[in-house]
Design an enzyme around this catalytic site. Structure first.
Site, PDB file in Angstrom:
ATOM      1  CD  GLN A   1      38.909  51.044  15.610  1.00  0.00           C
ATOM      2  OE1 GLN A   1      37.835  51.561  15.856  1.00  0.00           O
ATOM      3  NE2 GLN A   1      39.845  51.664  14.907  1.00  0.00           N
TER       4      GLN A   1
ATOM      5  CG  HIS B   1      43.369  58.925  17.486  1.00  0.00           C
ATOM      6  ND1 HIS B   1      42.959  58.732  16.186  1.00  0.00           N
ATOM      7  CD2 HIS B   1      44.264  57.956  17.742  1.00  0.00           C
ATOM      8  CE1 HIS B   1      43.591  57.680  15.678  1.00  0.00           C
ATOM      9  NE2 HIS B   1      44.383  57.196  16.611  1.00  0.00           N
TER      10      HIS B   1
ATOM     11  CG  ASN C   1      41.708  47.690  12.464  1.00  0.00           C
ATOM     12  OD1 ASN C   1      42.034  46.620  12.971  1.00  0.00           O
ATOM     13  ND2 ASN C   1      42.288  48.166  11.376  1.00  0.00           N
TER      14      ASN C   1
ATOM     15  N   GLY D   1      48.497  54.070  20.240  1.00  0.00           N
ATOM     16  CA  GLY D   1      48.241  52.640  20.337  1.00  0.00           C
ATOM     17  C   GLY D   1      49.373  51.806  19.780  1.00  0.00           C
TER      18      GLY D   1
ATOM     19  CB  CYS E   1      47.562  52.226  10.135  1.00  0.00           C
ATOM     20  SG  CYS E   1      47.037  53.196  11.554  1.00  0.00           S
TER      21      CYS E   1
ATOM     22  CB  THR F   1      58.873  65.504  28.747  1.00  0.00           C
ATOM     23  OG1 THR F   1      60.213  65.689  29.171  1.00  0.00           O
ATOM     24  CG2 THR F   1      57.986  66.566  29.388  1.00  0.00           C
TER      25      THR F   1
END
Length: 391
Positions: A183, A208, A155, A77, A330, A244
């Site tokens: 969220q 996730h 969040n 994100g 975070c 990739t």
């Protein structure tokens, strides 16, 4: 006589990350084991990888009411938010960028970087309930911002914004409107077609947070918006995000998005019932619940007890087997009070006590009851220590 289940550690931090769904793991395992193709290769191994990516893109798009060509895969994100904000700014002449005062740091920090590159950056104020102040927002729009970013659901507090109305109000300004829905996805219905028609040009989602793997996320982008890529290379993802592709994680993301879309009609109701049970217990213990009267995510409760430090309480509860948070994962290394609570006008001494519980699909009623019992004992001890020190 009903037998109480034996105590197991209880995970109550689903806004930080979620456990991997077994169906997601099953879909990923072949790509972590026997299937090894690079999706850019022209042989059979590469073609199979490309097909897997295409299928995952279709699943993510369908879960969000978007077209597959509007889904750009990223590593997380934070990268998706940076791609939009910096990529959009690089396509425009410097002007006014505005974001809500309660955005995630991965919106706040790239905006601050643009402020050093000639952009005017403004915070959109929120009220005591964490909602955007509509009168001040309307005044801001008269200044014709070029970029706007307002998250759908916070969040920390779980407070939900009416981004469709905010975007619609901004249409006359010509601003490109972005929303971080990381969220909200899986907890609220999210339909890019509806939001795009209202004036939202881009959304950020992450795997996730919906029982998918870490390392996969997406920027859902209106194809009329021209971004400058922030990672130059082989021209992957329509030339906007070279590198990739992480095939195992993206395959898992596709399955997780599909499951989230299937469950969003039922899961939020069950989580809301659990949250009501939790907050009834919190109120009985004397907790202050932040934004209690605002529209919030059905799984999120943010609270504090007078004169109790949030980090201390989190540590004590961890030793009792309960995983909760003192704020955003975070930002856990930042000792300052939550910027979200500061924006809401919460006093620093109260904000330092903030603790977040965020529920998930696996949580049960007996876990909520166990948590409230443990919290009552832990808070009582801490309040007793506070009283002794004060005396």
């Amino acid at each position: 006589m009903m037998v109480q289940p034996l105590f197991q550690p209880v995970y109550l931090d689903h806004n930080a990350t979620t456990p991997l769904d077994p169906a997601v793991l099953a879909a990923m395992l072949p790509w972590l084991n026997s299937l090894c193709g690079n999706a850019s290769s022209r042989h059979e191994y590469g073609r199979r990888a490309r097909l897997a990516l295409d299928e995952a893109r279709q699943k993510v798009a369908a879960a969000l009411g978007a077209h597959p060509t509007e889904v750009l895969f990223t590593s997380g994100g934070s990268e998706a938010n940076n791609l939009f904000i910096k990529g959009a700014a690089a396509s425009l002449k410097p002007g006014l960028l505005a974001h809500s005062a309660i955005e995630h740091p991965c919106v706040l920090k790239p905006a601050a970087q643009l402020a050093r590159q000639g952009w005017a950056v403004r915070e959109i104020a929120v009220d005591a309930a964490g909602q955007v102040k509509t009168a001040e927002y309307a005044e801001l729009l008269r200044e014709k911002p070029k970029l706007l970013s307002v998250m759908l659901a916070n969040n920390e507090t779980g407070v939900v914004q009416d981004i469709a109305a905010l975007a619609a109000a901004a249409r006359t300004s010509g601003a490109w409107f972005h929303s971080d829905v990381v969220q909200a996805f899986g907890k609220l219905p999210v339909d890019f077609r509806v939001l795009n028609a209202a004036g939202v040009h881009a959304l950020t989602v992450s795997a996730h947070k919906i029982n998918g793997p870490k390392g996969a996320a997406a920027l859902v982008l209106d194809k009329r918006i021209e971004l400058q890529p922030q990672i130059a290379g082989g021209g992957h993802e329509r030339g906007l995000r070279s590198g990739t592709e992480n095939v195992p994680a993206i395959v898992g993301f596709g399955v997780a998005a599909e499951l989230a879309a299937q469950r969003v009609a039922e899961l939020p109701q069950r989580m809301q019932m659990l949250k009501n049970r939790l907050e009834s217990g919190l109120t009985a213990l004397g907790a202050r619940i932040f934004a209690v009267d605002a529209l919030r995510l059905p799984n999120t409760s943010y609270f504090a007890f007078p004169d109790i430090d949030g980090e201390t309480l989190v540590g004590k509860l961890d030793r009792e087997g309960f995983a909760v948070a003192s704020g955003a994962a975070c930002s856990s290394a930042n000792p300052e009070p939550s910027h979200v609570l500061r924006a809401m006008g919460v006093a620093p001494e109260i904000a330092r006590g903030a603790v977040r519980v965020s529920l998930g699909a696996s949580n049960m009623e007996h876990e909520i009851d166990q948590f409230i019992n443990a919290l009552q004992i832990t808070v009582g001890r801490l309040q007793g220590l506070t009283a002794v020190v004060a005396h």
